[in-house]
Design a protein around this motif. Structure first.
Motif, short mmCIF file in Angstrom:
data_model
loop_
_atom_site.label_atom_id
_atom_site.label_comp_id
_atom_site.label_asym_id
_atom_site.label_seq_id
_atom_site.Cartn_x
_atom_site.Cartn_y
_atom_site.Cartn_z
N PRO A 95 -4.78 25.96 -9.62
CA PRO A 95 -5.92 25.84 -8.69
C PRO A 95 -5.58 26.35 -7.29
O PRO A 95 -4.53 26.04 -6.74
N ARG A 96 -6.43 27.19 -6.76
CA ARG A 96 -6.24 27.70 -5.40
C ARG A 96 -7.27 27.12 -4.42
O ARG A 96 -7.16 27.32 -3.24
N ASP A 97 -8.26 26.42 -4.94
CA ASP A 97 -9.37 25.93 -4.13
C ASP A 97 -9.66 24.49 -4.54
O ASP A 97 -9.90 24.21 -5.72
N ASN A 98 -9.58 23.57 -3.58
CA ASN A 98 -9.83 22.17 -3.92
C ASN A 98 -11.32 21.83 -3.95
O ASN A 98 -11.69 20.70 -4.18
N ARG A 99 -12.19 22.79 -3.66
CA ARG A 99 -13.62 22.55 -3.74
C ARG A 99 -14.10 22.61 -5.17
O ARG A 99 -13.57 23.36 -5.98
N LEU A 100 -15.13 21.79 -5.45
CA LEU A 100 -15.70 21.79 -6.78
C LEU A 100 -16.86 22.77 -6.84
O LEU A 100 -17.67 22.86 -5.91
N ARG A 101 -16.92 23.48 -7.93
CA ARG A 101 -18.10 24.30 -8.19
C ARG A 101 -19.12 23.41 -8.90
O ARG A 101 -18.88 22.94 -10.00
N VAL A 102 -20.24 23.15 -8.21
CA VAL A 102 -21.21 22.21 -8.75
C VAL A 102 -22.54 22.90 -8.97
O VAL A 102 -22.84 23.94 -8.38
N MET A 103 -23.35 22.26 -9.82
CA MET A 103 -24.69 22.74 -10.10
C MET A 103 -25.64 22.07 -9.12
O MET A 103 -25.93 20.87 -9.21
N VAL A 104 -26.09 22.85 -8.15
CA VAL A 104 -26.91 22.29 -7.07
C VAL A 104 -28.21 21.70 -7.61
O VAL A 104 -28.71 20.69 -7.11
N SER A 105 -28.74 22.27 -8.66
CA SER A 105 -30.01 21.79 -9.20
C SER A 105 -29.90 20.38 -9.79
O SER A 105 -30.90 19.68 -9.93
N LEU A 106 -28.67 19.96 -10.13
CA LEU A 106 -28.47 18.63 -10.70
C LEU A 106 -27.85 17.64 -9.71
O LEU A 106 -27.48 16.54 -10.10
N LEU A 107 -27.73 18.04 -8.46
CA LEU A 107 -27.15 17.16 -7.44
C LEU A 107 -27.99 15.90 -7.29
O LEU A 107 -29.21 15.97 -7.19
N ARG A 108 -27.33 14.72 -7.25
CA ARG A 108 -28.05 13.45 -7.20
C ARG A 108 -27.50 12.58 -6.08
O ARG A 108 -26.30 12.54 -5.84
N LEU A 109 -28.41 11.88 -5.41
CA LEU A 109 -28.07 10.87 -4.42
C LEU A 109 -28.89 9.63 -4.76
O LEU A 109 -30.12 9.66 -4.69
N ASP A 110 -28.22 8.55 -5.12
CA ASP A 110 -28.95 7.36 -5.54
C ASP A 110 -28.22 6.09 -5.11
O ASP A 110 -27.11 6.14 -4.57
N ASP A 111 -28.87 4.96 -5.39
CA ASP A 111 -28.33 3.63 -5.09
C ASP A 111 -27.92 3.51 -3.61
O ASP A 111 -26.82 3.08 -3.28
N CYS A 112 -28.82 3.93 -2.72
CA CYS A 112 -28.54 3.86 -1.27
C CYS A 112 -28.81 2.44 -0.77
O CYS A 112 -29.87 1.86 -1.06
N ARG A 113 -27.86 1.91 -0.04
CA ARG A 113 -27.96 0.55 0.48
C ARG A 113 -27.49 0.51 1.92
O ARG A 113 -26.60 1.27 2.31
N SER A 114 -28.07 -0.37 2.71
CA SER A 114 -27.70 -0.47 4.12
C SER A 114 -26.31 -1.08 4.27
O SER A 114 -25.96 -2.04 3.59
N VAL A 115 -25.52 -0.51 5.19
CA VAL A 115 -24.18 -1.03 5.46
C VAL A 115 -23.87 -1.09 6.96
O VAL A 115 -22.90 -1.73 7.37
N GLY A 116 -24.70 -0.43 7.79
CA GLY A 116 -24.41 -0.39 9.22
C GLY A 116 -24.45 -1.77 9.86
O GLY A 116 -23.49 -2.20 10.52
N GLY A 117 -25.58 -2.48 9.68
CA GLY A 117 -25.68 -3.82 10.23
C GLY A 117 -24.69 -4.78 9.62
O GLY A 117 -24.15 -5.65 10.30
N GLU A 118 -24.42 -4.61 8.32
CA GLU A 118 -23.48 -5.50 7.64
C GLU A 118 -22.06 -5.33 8.18
O GLU A 118 -21.36 -6.32 8.46
N ARG A 119 -21.63 -4.09 8.35
CA ARG A 119 -20.27 -3.87 8.87
C ARG A 119 -20.16 -4.34 10.32
O ARG A 119 -19.12 -4.89 10.72
N LEU A 120 -21.22 -4.15 11.10
CA LEU A 120 -21.20 -4.62 12.48
C LEU A 120 -21.15 -6.14 12.53
O LEU A 120 -20.41 -6.73 13.34
N ALA A 121 -21.93 -6.80 11.67
CA ALA A 121 -21.92 -8.27 11.63
C ALA A 121 -20.56 -8.80 11.19
O ALA A 121 -20.06 -9.79 11.75
N MET A 122 -19.95 -8.16 10.19
CA MET A 122 -18.62 -8.59 9.73
C MET A 122 -17.60 -8.44 10.84
O MET A 122 -16.72 -9.30 11.04
#
Length: 621
Positions: A95-122
């Motif tokens: 391997p010469r490149d540590n980047r992954l070749r990905v399929m952009v059409s299948l890119l997923r972002l899910d299960d988003c949850r708030s952490v900013g207020g929680e980390r500040l409170a902790m």
């Protein structure tokens, strides 16, 4: 793969050229080069042949047929380079490149949850030593985490413990932060944890107050005391706390519970007491003063608590006090004020020294801000009162409107009662028809003596035992009692203190105590942010942190091969500024995770079943 030369300047003034075999590769989004071999300083092949040498090395390493080179010396150089690379286990197809070749059409972002207020409170709870205080009381690690969830839930998603439970499962990343995702606490365990928090109320508030003193370097010289009522909803059951009384929220149909706070000028509560809803304010002071122990601070009270009985009690305890004069106020003094102060918001305070006798000092105070407020209230009542009378008069000549003389008189009486603040300024006359029981007109006239109220609005008389203090110091100490009213507003509106949905007394007490703990953490955050010129209220800060979330990013190399990562979003400029002022490190918290999240998609739609605790149930502590 290529050959690179580098000229070095020696100490004797001579130059020396060295040659290396180099290969290019990529790290993240940047191109880098790494040295494969050191060819020495005696590499004598001409530059125009370097490309053919490196191409032949790469060609033979891929196990292809040898190609004829220009001369025997080039052949020997290629063989020598290949031998040395094989000794180093060099792989031409690695391997010469540590980047992954990905399929952009299948890119997923899910299960988003708030952490900013929680980390500040902790982070703020760690500043106050909250979990260490629980640990010193013998709490287990899991119980400490569940207590933190209750406090954070009240800060970030105000409401009952049921609301905190739903927030924890559906919207927040608190379970992942506290490493409880595989075994989330149940609703019953949260209730029991809240009960235990209230059982250790006295120890916890002492530890938190001492830690706050160390953080902000203040001394408890003055104590402000006040009491508020919280209304309850739901079915009426037998309770020693829930009683009907005078509701400040005009909810006389709901039973009440009383919350009394003894607060330091720093804004941190020193003592918390929970009473019946119909308790009289003056009777609660003795119990609060007993919690002070050997400390003898100055006690500041409002008019509702400063009865003669309480003043005699404070004198017997050797405590000094400041309060507002009860009953009818003396006439406004004449002449220039003895002291004049301008507060940060532009409010102008004027003070006159009235009299000093029997170890007490009376001070007449005029506030420009209070005058504007009172005059605005009076003007609003005047406008509403006059509008209602004009409408009543116009209705006498309209169909299907009130016309009977007795009905009109009763209506005028109700209006005078509703607008009693200004009704005494008017003379209202209802004219009756001589031949019938109908009213012919409704007229009103304002007395001339009530048109100018600049001398009677915005006034107050302070009474204090500090006869040696200057006027300015006494007045400035008393006006800090307004901060306590802001505390109650924050608890009620921002931190979910009301309404109370619980029926069991221990749950009512636990609910109120959790809100006080949440206020401790919120006040610590706001006092720290003020050092960085951020003076926003908690609802604004909470809203600013709500978009700081943590999500799952799924990268597909093929339709079956994928990589899944959990990571925090990059904070915005405002979020980063808040974190920097509090000294909270900003990290991505990157985590490679190929597991399957616990399916809790429908749990918030179903009310969890809970059982009432009995005497045999014990905590895990």
């Amino acid at each position: 793969m290529y050959i690179r030369s580098r000229t070095n300047h020696l100490k004797n003034g001579k130059q020396q050229t060295s040659y290396t075999l180099v290969e290019g590769h990529r790290v993240d989004t940047n191109c880098r080069s790494r040295t494969l071999l050191n060819l020495g300083k005696d590499f004598s092949i001409q530059r125009e042949h370097w490309r053919s040498i490196t191409d032949e090395v790469a060609h033979r390493l891929r196990k292809k047929e040898k190609r004829v080179l220009q001369n025997e010396w080039h052949e020997q150089t290629v063989e020598d380079i290949i031998k040395r690379l094989k000794e180093k286990n060099y792989a031409i197809d690695g391997p010469r490149d540590n980047r992954l070749r990905v399929m952009v059409s299948l890119l997923r972002l899910d299960d988003c949850r708030s952490v900013g207020g929680e980390r500040l409170a902790m982070h703020a709870m760690a500043m106050l030593g909250f979990q260490k205080a629980l640990q010193s009381l013998g709490w287990s690690s899991r119980d400490q985490k569940m207590a933190s969830i209750l406090v954070m839930g009240r800060m970030l998603f105000p409401g009952s413990e049921l609301k905190t439970y739903q927030w924890m499962l559906q919207a927040s990343g608190v379970l992942e932060i506290l490493d409880l995702e595989s075994h989330p606490p149940s609703l019953t365990s949260l209730y029991l944890t809240g009960d235990l928090l209230y059982e250790h109320k006295n120890q916890l508030i002492q530890e938190l107050f001492k830690k706050a003193q160390g953080l902000f370097d203040f001394k408890p010289m003055v104590s402000f005391y006040d009491l508020t009522h919280v209304y309850c909803t739901g079915q009426q059951e037998h309770s020693d706390l829930k009683k009907h009384g005078r509701s400040q929220e005009k909810r006389s149909h709901c039973p009440l519970v009383s919350l009394a706070l003894l607060m330091d000028p720093s804004g941190f509560p020193v003592d918390v007491q929970i009473h019946e809803g119909n308790v009289r304010e003056p009777k609660t002071l003795k119990k609060a003063v007993a919690s002070l122990g050997t400390d003898k601070p100055l006690v500041v009270m409002d008019a509702g608590i400063s009865t003669k009985e309480n003043l005699d009690f404070l004198k017997s305890q050797g405590l000094d006090w400041i309060r507002v004069l009860r009953g009818q106020k003396p006439a406004a003094p004449q002449g220039k004020p003895d002291a004049r102060m301008t507060l940060e918001g532009g409010t102008v305070l004027k003070a006159w020294s009235m009299e000093k006798k029997d170890g007490e000092h009376l001070i007449w105070v005029h506030s420009s801000q209070r005058q504007k407020k009172e005059e605005a209230i009076l003007e609003r009542h005047r406008t509403a009162f006059e509008t209602a009378l004009i409408r009543l008069h116009e209705g006498l000549s309209m169909p299907k409107r009130m016309k009977h003389y007795d009905q009109v008189m009763r209506k005028v009486g109700r209006l005078e009662k509703k607008h009693s603040l200004v009704a005494c300024q008017y003379q209202v006359t209802v004219h009756k028809d001589k031949t019938s029981d109908l009213a012919t007109s409704v007229t009103f006239k304002q007395f001339m003596g009530y048109q100018q109220r600049s001398e009677t609005t915005g006034i107050g008389v302070i009474r204090t035992s500090m006869v040696d203090w200057p006027l300015k110091k006494v007045v400035l100490q008393y006006i800090q009692l307004n901060d306590m009213e802001q505390t109650f507003r924050c608890l009620k509106s921002t931190l979910g203190l009301r309404p109370l949905h619980h029926q069991i007394d221990i749950r009512i007490e636990a609910h109120l105590w959790i809100s006080i703990l949440a206020y401790y953490v919120v006040h610590c955050i706001r006092k720290t942010l003020r050092t960085g010129d951020i003076d926003s209220d908690w609802s604004t800060i909470r809203w600013a942190l709500s978009s700081w979330q943590r999500g799952s990013v799924t990268l597909y190399q093929t339709k079956t091969k994928k990589h899944k990562y959990r990571m925090d979003a990059q904070p915005s400029m405002a979020q980063g500024e808040i974190a920097n002022i509090l000294g909270m490190p900003i990290k991505r918290h990157l985590k490679k995770w190929d597991g399957v999240p616990i399916d809790r998609a429908m749990s918030f739609l179903k009310k969890p079943k809970t059982k009432k605790p009995n005497a045999k149930e014990k905590s895990t502590i």
